[in-house]
Write an enzyme that holds these catalytic residues in place. Sequence first.
Site, PDB file in Angstrom:
ATOM      1  N   ASP A   1       0.926  -1.263  -0.068  1.00  0.00           N
ATOM      2  CA  ASP A   1       0.126   0.013   0.176  1.00  0.00           C
ATOM      3  C   ASP A   1       0.866   1.352   0.171  1.00  0.00           C
ATOM      4  OD1 ASP A   1      -1.358  -2.260   1.026  1.00  0.00           O
ATOM      5  OD2 ASP A   1      -2.965  -1.193   1.810  1.00  0.00           O
TER       6      ASP A   1
ATOM      7  N   HIS B   1      -2.498  -4.512   2.433  1.00  0.00           N
ATOM      8  CA  HIS B   1      -4.005  -4.288   3.210  1.00  0.00           C
ATOM      9  C   HIS B   1      -4.068  -3.856   4.450  1.00  0.00           C
ATOM     10  CE1 HIS B   1      -8.137  -4.610   3.177  1.00  0.00           C
ATOM     11  NE2 HIS B   1      -8.389  -5.644   3.849  1.00  0.00           N
TER      12      HIS B   1
ATOM     13  N   ASP C   1      -4.279  -0.343  -3.620  1.00  0.00           N
ATOM     14  CA  ASP C   1      -4.457   0.833  -2.477  1.00  0.00           C
ATOM     15  C   ASP C   1      -3.461   1.883  -2.661  1.00  0.00           C
ATOM     16  OD1 ASP C   1      -6.386  -0.541  -1.176  1.00  0.00           O
ATOM     17  OD2 ASP C   1      -5.677  -0.681   0.885  1.00  0.00           O
TER      18      ASP C   1
ATOM     19  N   ASN D   1      -8.533  -2.878  -2.091  1.00  0.00           N
ATOM     20  CA  ASN D   1      -9.865  -2.387  -1.814  1.00  0.00           C
ATOM     21  C   ASN D   1     -10.149  -1.151  -1.745  1.00  0.00           C
ATOM     22  OD1 ASN D   1      -8.182  -2.549   0.432  1.00  0.00           O
ATOM     23  ND2 ASN D   1     -10.032  -1.868   1.696  1.00  0.00           N
ATOM     24  N   HIS D   2      -9.220  -0.064  -1.862  1.00  0.00           N
ATOM     25  CA  HIS D   2      -9.544   1.260  -1.853  1.00  0.00           C
ATOM     26  C   HIS D   2      -9.604   1.690  -3.376  1.00  0.00           C
ATOM     27  CE1 HIS D   2      -9.153   3.159   2.157  1.00  0.00           C
ATOM     28  NE2 HIS D   2      -8.613   1.890   2.405  1.00  0.00           N
TER      29      HIS D   2
ATOM     30  N   HIS E   1      -1.134   4.613  -0.597  1.00  0.00           N
ATOM     31  CA  HIS E   1      -2.063   5.489  -0.072  1.00  0.00           C
ATOM     32  C   HIS E   1      -1.946   6.915  -0.270  1.00  0.00           C
ATOM     33  CE1 HIS E   1      -5.180   2.957   1.490  1.00  0.00           C
ATOM     34  NE2 HIS E   1      -4.288   2.148   2.298  1.00  0.00           N
TER      35      HIS E   1
ATOM     36  N   HIS F   1      -4.372  -8.589  -3.036  1.00  0.00           N
ATOM     37  CA  HIS F   1      -4.259  -7.415  -1.982  1.00  0.00           C
ATOM     38  C   HIS F   1      -4.771  -7.832  -0.763  1.00  0.00           C
ATOM     39  CE1 HIS F   1      -4.461  -3.357  -0.386  1.00  0.00           C
ATOM     40  NE2 HIS F   1      -5.671  -3.654  -0.020  1.00  0.00           N
TER      41      HIS F   1
END
EC number: 3.1.3.16
Length: 549
Positions: free
Chosen positions: A301, A485, A329, A361-362, A303, A410
């Site tokens: 990730d 994740h 992500d 998932n994002h 982000h 992920h």
Amino acid sequence: MRRSPSRSNNNFAVPNCSTNSNSSQQQLTTPSDDLNSNEPNDPDDSRSLPTIKKFNNKHSINNYNTLASAGKNNNNKRASNDNLLIPGENAHKQKIYTKDENLKSLYLDIDVSVAKALSSSATAPKLINTARTSSTTTATTSNNILTSPSYRESNYSSPSSYSFSSYYSSATSASSSTSSFLKSSGLSSRVKSPSSSVKAGSFGAPSSPTSGIPNPKSSKKPIFLRRYSHDTSSNEGLDIDVAIEKLLQVGESREITKTSKKKNFPFHSWEIQLICYHAREIFLNQPTLLRLQAPIKVVGDVHGQFNDLLRILKLSGVPSDTNYLFLGDYVDRGKNSLETILLLLCYKIKYKDNFFMLRGNHESANVTKMYGFYDECKRRLSSKVWKMFVDVFNTLPLAAIIQDKIFCVHGGISPDLHDMKQIEKVARPTDIPESGLVTDLLWSDPDPQVTDWSENDRGVSYTFSKRNVLDFCAKFKFDLILRGHMVVEDGYEFFARKKFVTIFSAPNYCGEFHNWGAVMSVTTGMMCSFELLKPRALKNKKKLYKTKV
């Protein structure tokens, strides 16, 4: 002072998955099971690596219902008919490369010492030709000109109504209508010359100091995204090399802030539209389940932590010299999700055979509305730009397998996954459903406190046990599961006797946790190591608790 994870010097071989189930069961009950140097006490994360295999899709799974809410609580109790695969015709047939039989017998060695770099002479992963049934046509050119959709930006529509006049095509493959989407090529062939200037209509390269990250260019085969596909007299468009350099310089100048206004953003909306269109087409021409070969580096990730993404490129190598797999992500929570996702998509367009991205998932409309990316797009550009990115997210691959030994995803594994063809047959573009295989791959978590599949306190998907991990590896003959994740203190964390690892690549996550970032490097000999990013100094340090993201 907290002990740096870089002091670890623990080389080990991951046990071969051929161990019989009886011995595995016995080993699970021994006290030494939880004594691994980096074994988690709570759920952890891990990610995937690149290589693409060959198969013929005769059926595909129908799209699921849209995820009603990212945090929606459900009882996770599925009726038996919910687990059935619904066959349907897949328009995107994929083929997979022929695997190297000499590599199947290799053990997976993992070195947890810090920052072991791969040789600069590493070669690109072997990838085989894949034909795709598509309504798009290939533009036969000598300089990699990519044309845009014929409709205007103001008429931007849903994925189902896209009409591309052409998609990415290399000069060497344009002569065939069934040209490959991934071709075998040595990295040594990618020698770039000085950049060509951007065409009219696009912002010029920033005048800020040059970035410390190289961006090799080629004057012979520049990748140019044409704005008006049907107007041959117009030279208006976007040069990908210039776009990448612009983003690298923006990061170097440190002018990107949470309060950045529209006038400060270095791209027009139509330029972002071009990037999204062509990235989307490339993703659809590649399989839902990537099959990759080492050497490769896997990133967890990020982000929206754009400056930390630049640190990763400086540490692990630029895509011109390094094969990459990102586990998802890319947006939300961080201050600069726009720059982050734009740079990654530009790299995907430029290095489509060596740079791979999975879905997290994002990468979802509902989640990005809740955790910041939608607001950032609306504040700095427009909600239409957010919609462009969502349409790209819906085409991202879901998982990857590296050399038949490492399963990358992920989130985690699923009780509904009985055959890898189930992943291969997932039709894209697709939303993330409320439950089922796709949701589990992006949302599930390991939990050392459970003995079998259990409800996830996220309210979505399941948690799984060490036994579930070992059974999964034994069934599919994997030596390791790699996922993201979840933020972990050292940037990486093991689970289930080191058959499962979480990596997280956003150091000092959200500016609140003093966690390290990690990138996993896999060599051609399947030697794995972790390259670590130290968190920046904090005025008010918070103790890190394992946090689900």
